[in-house]
Design a protein around this motif. Structure first.
Motif, PDB file in Angstrom:
ATOM      1  N   ARG A  32      -7.371   2.542   1.708  1.00 40.35           N
ATOM      2  CA  ARG A  32      -6.669   1.721   0.722  1.00 40.35           C
ATOM      3  C   ARG A  32      -6.260   0.371   1.316  1.00 40.35           C
ATOM      4  O   ARG A  32      -6.254  -0.643   0.623  1.00 40.35           O
ATOM      5  CB  ARG A  32      -5.445   2.475   0.198  1.00 40.35           C
ATOM      6  CG  ARG A  32      -5.810   3.664  -0.678  1.00 40.35           C
ATOM      7  CD  ARG A  32      -4.589   4.406  -1.193  1.00 40.35           C
ATOM      8  NE  ARG A  32      -4.964   5.514  -2.074  1.00 40.35           N
ATOM      9  CZ  ARG A  32      -4.103   6.287  -2.719  1.00 40.35           C
ATOM     10  NH1 ARG A  32      -2.800   6.079  -2.585  1.00 40.35           N
ATOM     11  NH2 ARG A  32      -4.521   7.274  -3.497  1.00 40.35           N
ATOM     12  N   ASP A  53      -3.625   3.359  -7.679  1.00 37.54           N
ATOM     13  CA  ASP A  53      -3.574   3.815  -6.285  1.00 37.54           C
ATOM     14  C   ASP A  53      -4.850   4.542  -5.896  1.00 37.54           C
ATOM     15  O   ASP A  53      -5.332   4.437  -4.758  1.00 37.54           O
ATOM     16  CB  ASP A  53      -2.390   4.768  -6.072  1.00 37.54           C
ATOM     17  CG  ASP A  53      -1.055   4.045  -6.005  1.00 37.54           C
ATOM     18  OD1 ASP A  53      -1.047   2.805  -6.110  1.00 37.54           O
ATOM     19  OD2 ASP A  53      -0.015   4.715  -5.851  1.00 37.54           O
ATOM     20  N   VAL A  77       0.861  -1.189   0.000  1.00 38.57           N
ATOM     21  CA  VAL A  77       0.000   0.000   0.000  1.00 38.57           C
ATOM     22  C   VAL A  77       0.893   1.234   0.000  1.00 38.57           C
ATOM     23  O   VAL A  77       1.911   1.265   0.684  1.00 38.57           O
ATOM     24  CB  VAL A  77      -0.924   0.058   1.236  1.00 38.57           C
ATOM     25  CG1 VAL A  77      -1.860   1.267   1.129  1.00 38.57           C
ATOM     26  CG2 VAL A  77      -1.740  -1.202   1.392  1.00 38.57           C
ATOM     27  N   GLY A 100       0.311   5.656   0.123  1.00 37.82           N
ATOM     28  CA  GLY A 100      -0.701   6.700   0.243  1.00 37.82           C
ATOM     29  C   GLY A 100      -0.183   7.894   0.992  1.00 37.82           C
ATOM     30  O   GLY A 100       0.924   7.896   1.530  1.00 37.82           O
TER      31      GLY A 100
END
Length: 540
Positions: A161, A127, A86, A88
């Motif tokens: 996410r 994303d 992940v 972000g």
């Protein structure tokens, strides 16, 4: 198993490809056996290429999962390359594009969810998909009226996410949930309460993620708190050209903490984390990184780890009251002229501090109060730095309150050594002598605290570059500066070259779009120019 304990490798094993008895062993990971080269090549193509790493992940009741070297590693050897599961934005950030993470001005919005973006190309970024799907019904919460202010609405993006992986990539979601969250430790804390308001309630009451099927997103309050815990404990910060983001790397998360780490990590353009040996590591030694700030004193480091990572460090540096001979936290004794106050028991937060000369004592609360006062003064001085103000601060506190190497003064000295010779008030030969001496002292502390420059590379790189400038300034003022026959001139030129070479080595892994990477390029250019000057001096 203790770090450095010798492991006995079996002499034979079963061939990883065909199952027959085998004596050949993979030279990189030292884990797989082969009966012949053909089997090794076949096994490499059939999956060993993706599994071959020079480490093993082990587990203990005390450490949980941790890594040990499966073979001897030399400084600079690559230990691990890993993609994030992940990526972000950080919790509090200025408005950034959720596709490429560049700064945005709000003039373009995603056509589906209305979040600020760079343009159409970033709308289709994988994303961005989770918050785009969830936000299509309600749009973006970003208020254009206050667009330039750091916005807490970005806090929900990373947890969202993570939750979306359950459907998007079940294997990655399983990896994610295997990481430590310290859910029980965090319950009832200030962090837990803040996350309840700004993340849990926001995701459930604004984005209504509980209305999505449980097969897609586990939207329970406990699950969201678990995800925020995993993020806080395990995520890494990635510095990009115009912003900073977070990434989760599940294998990297197995590295244990040490205040004297033996590995260092950087990131490439694909946002992979690249872990290298910072120093030579023997087979069987634990591989470590650092979870806190290398330039904090022991009390501050341990307190940060206690409240953010939920353990108390007992590493060699934390256990040593002198912090590896640097006296990085030491105070001046008020009762005698030559003594320094050190903690009687560094692993006990409440222990008294004792003078090394006269045995006078002060309480840990008094030490905290002194450090707080100096920290505020240093912070104020660095807000509008001048050579005069920083010199006075370093000299006054270094003589009256703390050891000259004290961590608060370290930050002031780092700024000061860069200002000598640049500030109009500090021009001249005397300032360059001060610069040279301060660089020497600064680098001694850096080397003692972090021999492999795992965390201090940016600081040491700058000091090495500034040191070379001071030496070169003296060289250019030598009476025989037009002829390299002068022994003093020749020595200075060689020293300046060596300092630039060391600066380049220290900064060689730093990203090119960051100041440290750019300094490395400048040092390379300066080294080439210095060699040309040296050749000119040597010519008839």
């Amino acid at each position: 198993m203790e770090g450095g304990e010798e492991q006995q490798e079996p002499e034979v094993g079963m061939c990883a490809n065909c199952g027959f008895l085998a004596k050949l062993r993979c030279a990189n990971c030292r884990q797989a056996f082969y009966c012949k080269r053909e089997c090794q090549r076949e096994h490499w193509k059939n999956g060993h290429k993706d599994q071959c790493q020079p480490f093993q992940v082990l587990e203990s009741a005390e450490l949980g999962r941790y890594m040990v070297a499966s073979r001897d590693l030399k400084a600079g050897d690559v230990i691990l390359k890993e993609d994030p599961i992940v990526v972000g934005p950080k919790q509090i950030t200025e408005p950034i594009c959720l596709g490429c993470y560049a700064r945005v001005d709000g003039s373009y919005r995603c056509q589906k969810c209305n979040w600020p973006m760079c343009g159409p190309a970033c709308e289709s970024s994988p994303d961005h998909l989770p918050e785009c799907v969830v936000g299509q019904e309600i749009g973006s919460p970003i208020d254009i009226a206050n667009f330039d202010e750091p916005n807490h609405f970005y806090e929900v993006i990373f947890p969202l996410r993570c939750l979306a992986l359950k459907k998007k990539s079940p294997k990655k979601y399983e990896q994610l949930l295997s990481l430590e969250s310290h859910y029980e430790d965090r319950k009832g804390t200030h962090v837990h309460q803040e996350n309840q308001k700004s993340i849990v309630n926001f995701l459930r009451n604004y984005f209504f993620i509980q209305e999505f099927p449980i097969e897609d997103i586990d939207s329970s309050e406990k699950s969201i708190h678990t995800i925020t815990g995993i993020t806080d404990v395990n995520s890494l910060e990635l510095r990009l050209k115009h912003s900073e983001v977070l990434g989760l790397y599940p294998t990297f998360a197995m590295l244990e903490h040490s205040c004297t780490p033996n590995s260092k990590h950087t990131f490439n353009k694909e946002r992979q984390v690249i872990v290298k040996a910072a120093v030579d590591i023997k087979r069987g030694e634990h591989i470590s990184t650092m979870y806190t700030h290398v330039l904090w004193g022991t009390a501050a480091r341990r307190d940060h780890l206690k409240h953010s990572k939920y353990f108390m460090c007992t590493c060699f540096r934390c256990s040593d009251p002198t912090e590896l001979g640097t006296h990085f936290s030491a105070l001046r004794c008020k009762q005698c002229p030559n003594g320094f106050m050190l903690s009687a028991a560094p692993l006990d937060e409440l222990a008294a501090w004792i003078c090394t000369s006269c045995n006078a004592t002060v309480t840990s609360d008094e030490v905290k109060e002194i450090n707080l006062k100096i920290g505020e003064e240093v912070e104020a001085a660095l807000a509008m730095p001048s050579v005069d103000s920083l010199e006075k601060l370093v000299q006054r506190h270094g003589k009256n309150l703390v050891h000259p190497n004290h961590f608060h003064l370290f930050a002031a000295r780092h700024t000061l050594l860069q200002m000598y010779g640049r500030d109009p008030s500090s021009a001249g030969e005397e300032s360059m002598k001060k610069k040279e001496k301060m660089c020497q002292d600064f680098l001694k502390v850096c080397t003692a605290l972090d021999p492999g420059m795992s965390r201090l590379a940016p600081y040491a790189g700058i000091a090495l570059y500034e040191y070379h400038l001071a030496v070169l300034a003296r060289a250019r003022q030598e009476p025989d500066a037009k002829h390299v026959d002068s022994a003093a001139l020749k020595k200075d030129v060689e020293t300046a070259k060596a300092l630039l070479q060391q600066c380049i080595r220290v900064l060689q892994d730093e990203p090119e779009d960051q100041p440290e990477g750019q300094l490395c390029q400048v040092a390379q250019q300066n080294l080439a120019e210095l060699r040309q000057w040296e050749a000119t001096l040597s010519s008839p």
